[in-house]
Design an enzyme around this catalytic site. Structure first.
Site, short mmCIF file in Angstrom:
data_model
loop_
_atom_site.label_atom_id
_atom_site.label_comp_id
_atom_site.label_asym_id
_atom_site.label_seq_id
_atom_site.Cartn_x
_atom_site.Cartn_y
_atom_site.Cartn_z
N TYR A 94 -2.74 -0.96 10.38
CA TYR A 94 -2.72 -1.26 8.94
C TYR A 94 -1.42 -0.76 8.30
O TYR A 94 -0.74 -1.49 7.58
CB TYR A 94 -3.92 -0.62 8.26
N SER A 142 0.85 -1.19 0.00
CA SER A 142 0.00 0.00 0.00
C SER A 142 0.88 1.24 0.00
O SER A 142 2.03 1.21 0.47
CB SER A 142 -0.89 0.01 1.25
#
Length: 677
Positions: free
Chosen positions: A567, A554
């Site tokens: 995350y 990401s």
């Protein structure tokens, strides 16, 4: 015309639907009838024949070649003799009626020259058993009387068509013939009669073999070579699959299939299996896919794994030397170059069969043909002795100029043809888009997901089990991960490309993030990626063919944003795994790269699971406007979709970036704060 073609298609589909009648894509059928020639307005006699490469069970009118009967039969006047009969194949193009349709097969002359309206040429196991028996001619008379006539082996072509026409003329009482070393041909005045006669020949041969078979035609049970229990044999198959796939791909990459059919296991448990396997297949359709003979392990199924691995490597070297000698013994100055010396079939006693081909369907069909060959061997040995055509004749088929021309006409392979991909979290969102793109690029795909039903449904959308399968996998459990890798090895022979995509996210601030939140996200993405990479790397190293591991990380791996501690931290972990594994696995030719998406809202499983609502609240926008919001803050102003991430995976793992590893590719439409530096 319409009724003749309709009846032919129906007959063909019925015959091809039963594997006792013929093998996949094997045999051909025909019908003769009249049509109006649009160029003259006059009736013209035609023959419709199943075209080259088609399958009877799935035949449609588009798979037929339509030819003018008078022109095909007129070729006899210009036939230059058996030494130049290959020239007649090109001449068939001048006999075609109309546009479209399939290319005429090598057996077209047989169908046109036989003087009855309907002809079937099939490859039933029972018929091939008679055709390959040492005293096949005598057996044909004994079994069928004068209703079926023996035709000695001749390579398919114009001369064989002439031979069968003469047999049919000289034996008006006959309903068909046994083609030595090859199969059967039947004919009839109507489509129904032709089908009835084909089935009568096949069922009569089956019944005779069943009634007169000697006990244990494949020999007595061989001590220690019986089948392992199902779980044990599949475990052993998974242990050796990657090594075998690498050996079978020495000359060019191959896809594999594992098959532990009872027919294979029984054959390998019998004392005569090594002798018979060395004789190889006989029917041309068989050995064009299976090669002239298989490679056979000469150890019991439960032999120590290190001993098995060492022996497989030795046998492979011996097989290559033997095949090279076969080629050099029979090749002439104008023979096509040797296409490869690796086995297409590997038999492992107690375990089963591994078959190989350029794609999964080809590998599967090769395995089916190997079973056909075993059935023919059993039938021939039950009545007499199995005696296939000679190696010299096999070579004339395998390296036939016409076969080579057919291979040269094959379309260019897609970028990922022959590659096997395992994608985690692939039943939806980004993972599903990646699986879809890789399948479109020609790869075989295993869709791994926590939800088995969804994984199987997603796989079914991509095509048959030759294209994709779905498996259940909780990436946080090492046993689940190993089972998914093993399923990949057994389904497609090996693995080349692994995508660590499984993930989830909980958008919470530091003080709101619980220990359970932290552990869950790290278990799925950090630990899960590690477990998948570790299990896959073992197979990739055993295989020795290089490969790719891709992490879907990401932009958060490098970008510090609010309310995202767990995350983002786990994504940073994944990003560094890419660097670490690229450094470690490069010596094995394995490339490890990452992709850093951002703002993939539409179609994303993570966003649909509550993440979207949380992020929308953080940024003060409506959830349905979140994708537009993300796009608006990028340099390009474009929304990122799952397909854009899939495109990056395709490029990263394709041939154009073969020298790239350790790279992180942003797919975020340009987030300056996440630039890599």
């Amino acid at each position: 015309m319409d009724q003749a073609v309709s009846d032919l298609i129906s007959r063909s589909n019925r015959l091809g639907a039963d594997p006792r009648n013929t093998n996949f894509a094997g045999g051909n059928t025909s019908a003769k009838g009249s049509d109006t020639d649009p160029a003259t307005g006059r009736p013209v006699e035609l023959v419709w024949v199943k075209g080259s490469g088609g399958d009877l069970g799935t035949l449609t009118p588009a798979g037929l070649a339509a030819l003018r009967l008078d022109r095909v039969r007129g070729l006899e006047a210009v036939y230059p003799g058996v030494e130049r009969e290959d020239e007649m194949v090109a001449a068939l193009d001048y006999c075609l009626h109309g546009k479209g349709g399939a290319a005429p097969s090598i057996d077209t002359a047989m169908h046109a020259l036989v003087e009855l309206p309907h002809v079937d040429h099939l490859h039933p196991d029972a018929g091939i058993a008679i055709a390959t028996a040492a005293d096949g001619e005598a057996l044909t008379r004994q079994i069928f009387g004068d209703r079926v006539v023996w035709v000695p082996w001749r390579r398919p072509g114009f001369q064989l068509g002439l031979d069968i026409r003469e047999v049919q003329r000289a034996n008006p009482q006959a309903v068909g013939c046994i083609l030595g070393g090859h199969g059967i041909t039947a004919w009839g005045a109507t489509s129904a009669e032709c089908e009835e006669r084909s089935l009568w020949i096949i069922r009569t041969a089956e019944a005779y073999i069943a009634e007169h078979a000697k006990p244990e035609p494949l020999g007595a049970p061989l001590p220690g070579f019986g089948p392992l229990e199902p779980e044990a044999r599949r475990a052993r198959a998974a242990e050796i699959a990657a090594q075998l796939r690498g050996l079978a791909s020495t000359d060019r990459p191959m896809v594999g299939r594992f098959n532990d059919d009872e027919v294979v296991l029984d054959f390998l448990s019998r004392s005569e299996h090594a002798r018979l396997a060395a004789l190889g297949s006989s029917c041309p359709d068989h050995f064009l896919r299976t090669k002239v003979k298989p490679m056979v392990l000469d150890l019991p199924g439960d032999a120590p794994i290190d001993e098995v691995r060492a022996r497989l490597a030795e046998l492979h070297a011996e097989y290559r030397a033997d095949y090279t000698a076969y080629y050099e013994r029979h090749a002439s100055a104008d023979s096509p170059a040797m296409r490869g010396a690796d086995p297409a079939i590997v038999l492992v006693p107690g375990v089963g069969m591994f078959s190989y081909g350029k794609d999964s369907q080809t590998a599967r069909v090769a395995g089916e043909f190997a079973i056909n060959a075993i059935n023919a061997m059993r039938g021939a040995e039950a009545l007499s002795a199995y005696q296939p055509i000679s190696d010299a004749e096999k070579f004339r088929i395998e390296y036939w100029a016409l076969e080579e021309a057919k291979l040269q006409r094959m379309p260019k392979a897609r970028s990922h043809a022959g590659r096997v991909a395992l994608v985690t979290g692939a039943a939806s969102g980004i993972g599903k888009a990646i699986a879809t793109r890789l399948a479109a690029d020609g790869a075989c795909v295993v869709i791994a997901d926590l939800d088995l039903a969804k994984a199987q449904a997603a796989a079914a959308e991509l095509g048959s089990s030759d294209v994709a399968i779905g498996v259940q996998c909780d990436v946080t459990k090492a046993d689940d991960v190993q089972a998914a890798v093993d399923a990949t090895l057994l389904a497609f022979g090996g693995v080349d490309l692994v995508v660590n995509n499984a993930g989830l996210s909980l958008s919470r601030s530091l003080l709101e993030t619980t220990e359970a939140d932290w552990d869950l996200q790290h278990d799925v993405m950090s630990k899960g990626s590690f477990l998948v990479a570790r299990a896959a790397a073992r197979a990739l190293i055993d295989q020795g063919m290089g490969g790719d591991i891709v992490y879907i990380s990401s932009k958060n791996a490098v970008f510090a944003g609010p309310n995202n501690i767990a995350y983002s931290a786990t994504k940073a972990d994944q990003a560094h795994q890419v660097r670490l594994l690229a450094a470690e696995l490069g010596q094995h030719g394995v490339r490890v790269n990452g992709i850093n998406p951002d703002g993939v809202v539409r179609g994303s499983g993570i966003f649909a699971g509550g993440w979207g609502a949380s992020r929308a609240e953080v940024y003060g926008v409506k959830e349905e406007e979140l994708g537009k919001y993300y796009a608006g803050r990028t340099l390009l102003g474009l929304e990122v979709l799952p397909e854009h991430v899939a495109n990056a995976v395709s490029v990263l793992t394709g041939p154009d970036l073969s020298h790239t590893t350790g790279l992180h590719v942003p797919v975020d439409s340009g987030v300056a704060a996440a630039f890599l530096r």
